[in-house]
Design an enzyme around this catalytic site. Structure first.
Site, PDB file in Angstrom:
ATOM      1  N   TYR A 179       0.855  -1.188   0.000  1.00 23.18           N
ATOM      2  CA  TYR A 179       0.000   0.000   0.000  1.00 23.18           C
ATOM      3  C   TYR A 179       0.900   1.251   0.000  1.00 23.18           C
ATOM      4  CZ  TYR A 179      -3.941   2.978   1.315  1.00 23.18           C
ATOM      5  OH  TYR A 179      -4.909   3.954   1.329  1.00 23.18           O
ATOM      6  N   ASN A 181       1.568   3.657   1.880  1.00 23.34           N
ATOM      7  CA  ASN A 181       2.305   4.088   3.073  1.00 23.34           C
ATOM      8  C   ASN A 181       3.372   3.085   3.502  1.00 23.34           C
ATOM      9  OD1 ASN A 181       0.623   2.053   4.046  1.00 23.34           O
ATOM     10  ND2 ASN A 181       0.040   3.157   5.896  1.00 23.34           N
ATOM     11  N   LYS A 182       3.556   2.007   2.742  1.00 19.57           N
ATOM     12  CA  LYS A 182       4.522   0.983   3.122  1.00 19.57           C
ATOM     13  C   LYS A 182       5.933   1.368   2.671  1.00 19.57           C
ATOM     14  CE  LYS A 182       1.435  -1.572   5.036  1.00 19.57           C
ATOM     15  NZ  LYS A 182       0.787  -2.702   4.410  1.00 19.57           N
ATOM     16  N   GLN A 183       6.906   0.529   3.063  1.00 19.82           N
ATOM     17  CA  GLN A 183       8.303   0.813   2.716  1.00 19.82           C
ATOM     18  C   GLN A 183       8.463   0.960   1.202  1.00 19.82           C
ATOM     19  OE1 GLN A 183       7.257  -1.436   4.898  1.00 19.82           O
ATOM     20  NE2 GLN A 183       8.565  -1.425   6.720  1.00 19.82           N
TER      21      GLN A 183
END
Length: 394
Positions: A179, A181-183
């Site tokens: 998603y 907002n992930k790394q």
């Protein structure tokens, strides 16, 4: 909307060029970018198979289904996570059985998980909350002792290391999420990684409407990545959980920059810690001492001290937002979500450690390209809001 958002993806010209290349190729699904993305990510974590899917939730669902988990079965998991980790269990018709968490790492522990195991327990689903991998090795040992699989929900932990083992290498299978907002991000997407040949084959089939696993079969492209013969053959119940070539191309470009991305996130986390370490009213996220551990920073979540409560936390979040600083409570306990209360009769007090922590968490803005000026704005505003609460409590 806040001027300083809670998160932002890190997109460069490399990702844009990769998308354009796919669009010009005319191959938008079930193509070489997906296969390469699978191979590269699986190789990074030391797994034999990678199966790209449309989301981390889809990946968890497929792993559970491939293990034969269904109605009447129980899966032990954490109540302190994003709701998708336990929703995937419900999607199989099984029951999530919660166990309380460690107050330092915020993860499920082997000791609490063991107390929740019954004759109906068919798996343990552990989550690396906020990217902290602690206890995953002990959960793996517990699962092996009970001869049940461990599923590693590594959706928040890409790039992490615990006791010299990479996140994604624990248990029967692991699932990453991408998603924004992930790394790393693919827009939407996820990846199953495993060494289990049968599980991998089942997941490949089920993600593609139950069609036969294409690995090892001769591929004869028909427009859009279809293959002759097997395209209208369905061997089992399946789902449309495929990852597009566009998303896979973004993921490959992001993976090329993974080490730089992780370093940027570590720098932002360290800057926060330096500026907040003297603030007595909060508890900072910590990495376990004495272990060969690399924390993969997913979000930056602080906790208010134990003598604070939910109302005070909510006022602080509202104050941050009034000053254009994105902030959120992270996570609300799953068992206290309205659907879970109604379905299972959970109530306040069932898992006191998770509930106490959940009532005091504040997620601060956190993304790769935050600069010291932005971090100073966040930390200064937070300190002002906490001072305000201190005055109200006198």
């Amino acid at each position: 909307m806040s001027d300083l958002p809670l998160s932002l993806p890190d997109i460069t010209d490399a990702e844009i060029e990769a998308v354009v290349e796919v669009l010009r190729s005319g191959r938008l699904s079930i193509g070489p970018k997906q296969e390469l993305f699978e191979d590269v990510l699986a190789g990074r974590v030391g797994r034999r198979h990678g199966i790209a899917v449309s989301s981390g939730t889809a990946g968890l669902h497929l792993v559970l289904k491939s293990l034969g988990i269904g109605p009447g079965d129980e899966v032990v998991t954490t109540p302190f996570s994003f709701v998708a980790s336990s929703n995937a269990i419900l999607m199989c018709g099984a029951k999530p059985v919660f166990a309380d968490i460690d107050p330092t790492s915020l993860n499920l522990t082997a000791e609490s998980a063991e107390k929740a195991i019954t004759d109906n327990t068919k798996a343990i689903l552990g989550v690396e909350v906020f990217g902290n991998p602690r206890h995953m090795d002990r959960l793996e040992q517990l699962a092996n002792a009970h001869e049940i699989p461990l599923i590693e929900d590594s959706c928040e932990g890409l790039g992490g290391v615990y006791n010299n083992r990479k996140v994604g290498s624990f248990g029967r299978a692991s699932v990453f999420g991408f998603y924004p907002n992930k790394q790393i991000t693919t827009g939407e997407g996820g990846m199953i990684v495993t060494d289990d040949d049968r599980l991998a084959s089942l997941c490949r089939s089920m993600r593609n409407q139950g069609r036969p696993d294409p690995k090892g079969q001769r591929r004869e492209p028909m427009g859009g990545g279809q293959t002759t013969g097997s395209w209208l053959q369905h061997e089992r119940l399946g789902y449309n959980y495929r990852l597009s070539e566009i998303a896979a191309a973004i993921g490959l470009a992001q993976l090329d920059r993974l080490e730089a991305i992780l370093e940027k996130r570590r720098d932002v986390a360290c800057e926060y810690i330096m500026r907040l370490k003297e603030l007595e009213d909060i508890i900072l996220p910590t990495v376990p001492p004495g272990h060969e551990t690399t924390m993969s920073w997913f979000v930056f979540v602080i906790r208010l001290a134990a003598d604070y409560g939910r109302q005070e936390r909510d006022r602080i979040i509202a104050g941050l937002r009034r000053h254009d600083v994105g902030a959120s409570n992270y996570f609300p306990c799953i068992h206290l979500q309205p659907f879970y209360r109604e379905q299972f009769g959970y109530k306040q007090g069932d898992f006191p450690v998770a509930e106490s922590i959940s009532d005091r968490t504040i997620a601060l803005p956190f993304f790769n390209r935050m600069d010291p000026t932005q971090i100073e704005l966040v930390t200064h505003t937070l300190k002002v809001m906490i001072q305000r609460e201190q005055l109200l409590r006198r």
